[in-house]
Scaffold this motif. Structure first.
Motif, PDB file in Angstrom:
ATOM      1  N   UNK A   1       0.804  -1.219   0.000  1.00  0.00           N
ATOM      2  CA  UNK A   1       0.000   0.000   0.000  1.00  0.00           C
ATOM      3  C   UNK A   1       0.839   1.272   0.000  1.00  0.00           C
ATOM      4  N   UNK A   2       0.262   2.316  -0.604  1.00  0.00           N
ATOM      5  CA  UNK A   2       0.947   3.609  -0.671  1.00  0.00           C
ATOM      6  C   UNK A   2       0.987   4.284   0.691  1.00  0.00           C
ATOM      7  N   UNK A   3      -0.024   4.003   1.507  1.00  0.00           N
ATOM      8  CA  UNK A   3      -0.108   4.671   2.815  1.00  0.00           C
ATOM      9  C   UNK A   3      -0.284   3.658   3.943  1.00  0.00           C
TER      10      UNK A   3
ATOM     11  N   UNK B   1       6.561   5.270  -7.844  1.00  0.00           N
ATOM     12  CA  UNK B   1       5.976   6.612  -7.765  1.00  0.00           C
ATOM     13  C   UNK B   1       5.432   7.075  -9.113  1.00  0.00           C
ATOM     14  N   UNK B   2       5.696   6.314 -10.160  1.00  0.00           N
ATOM     15  CA  UNK B   2       5.244   6.673 -11.498  1.00  0.00           C
ATOM     16  C   UNK B   2       3.841   6.155 -11.788  1.00  0.00           C
ATOM     17  N   UNK B   3       3.452   6.177 -13.060  1.00  0.00           N
ATOM     18  CA  UNK B   3       2.100   5.755 -13.457  1.00  0.00           C
ATOM     19  C   UNK B   3       1.877   4.256 -13.255  1.00  0.00           C
ATOM     20  N   UNK B   4       0.601   3.867 -13.172  1.00  0.00           N
ATOM     21  CA  UNK B   4       0.239   2.457 -13.027  1.00  0.00           C
ATOM     22  C   UNK B   4       0.529   1.701 -14.320  1.00  0.00           C
ATOM     23  N   UNK B   5       0.512   0.388 -14.197  1.00  0.00           N
ATOM     24  CA  UNK B   5       0.689  -0.440 -15.391  1.00  0.00           C
ATOM     25  C   UNK B   5       2.130  -0.643 -15.811  1.00  0.00           C
TER      26      UNK B   5
ATOM     27  N   UNK C   1       1.123   7.994  -6.135  1.00  0.00           N
ATOM     28  CA  UNK C   1       0.629   7.054  -5.120  1.00  0.00           C
ATOM     29  C   UNK C   1       1.428   5.759  -5.268  1.00  0.00           C
ATOM     30  N   UNK C   2       2.502   5.630  -4.469  1.00  0.00           N
ATOM     31  CA  UNK C   2       3.437   4.517  -4.666  1.00  0.00           C
ATOM     32  C   UNK C   2       2.931   3.194  -4.095  1.00  0.00           C
TER      33      UNK C   2
END
Length: 204
Positions: free
Chosen positions: A48-50, A69-73, A95-96
DNA sequence: CTACCGATTGACT
DNA sequence: GTCAATCGGTAGA
């Protein structure tokens, strides 16, 4: 099975818990100079990011974890204990979060996987995150790779066979923190899932 | 530069 | 069940 179309960005742009659960039964494809490799994903863990101290991103951005930290996928490939592990980045830029793919059931390219792993035992080819990477030739060169391109490395829909396998949940394997979080998902009873029989038979 | 660590694995009791 | 080899990443001197 022939190579299938890659899952779209929208599949990955959701919470890691949802993506981890839905990755079960999907097919991981890897095209190498020596041929096409494919396996069915049978085990995955969410990070999870948080609020998740086990997540690599929890102590800030670094060169190693920048992909998260970059885009999904995208593929997030890192090294631990001198071995590689494959994740897919989820949610959105900034959202890492990610999902660790822990095991696949080999479907195609078994002979090459046996050479890569130096064993003929089908069950040992990709049962465990680092074994999977060794079998399918996944290394840091693939860190940041776009999984929606359908080249080199991607994930596609699997057969939706009935009855649907039961999805089980447990704490994550190997992590030394956040043991109370139940973020490991796997196909119950599947012989290609890693971990002990005790853990898999009695999720806690 | 050195020192330590880990989302692991495989060999061993 | 237990245990140590493994080595890139990171922190700290």
């Amino acid at each position: 099975m022939r190579p299938a179309a890659p899952l779209p960005l929208s599949f990955y742009a959701r919470t890691p818990e949802v993506v981890a659960r839905e990755l079960l039964g999907k097919r991981l494809f890897r095209r190498t100079p020596s041929g096409l490799l494919c396996g069915t994903i049978v085990e995955a863990e969410a990070y999870l990011a948080d609020g998740d101290p086990a997540c690599h991103a929890s102590r800030g951005k670094s060169r190693k974890n920048a992909t998260m930290f970059g885009p999904a996928g995208r593929a997030y490939v890192y090294v631990i204990h001198a071995r590689h592990c494959l994740n897919v980045v989820t949610e959105r830029e900034g959202a890492p979060s990610a999902v660790l793919i822990r095991a696949v059931e080999p479907l195609r390219g078994v002979a090459q996987m046996q050479r890569n792993r130096q064993t003929d035992v089908l069950r040992d080819l990709a049962r465990g995150p680092a074994r999977l990477c060794e079998a399918m030739v996944i290394n840091r060169l693939l860190d940041g790779w776009d999984l929606t391109l359908g080249r080199s490395l991607w994930i596609a829909e699997g057969d939706n066979v009935a009855p649907l396998p039961t999805i089980a949940v447990s704490h994550r394997i190997g992590v030394t923190s956040a043991h109370d979080l139940k973020l490991r998902y796997y196909l119950a009873g599947n012989t290609f899932v890693s971990g002990t029989q005790k853990l898999n038979g009695k999720p806690s």
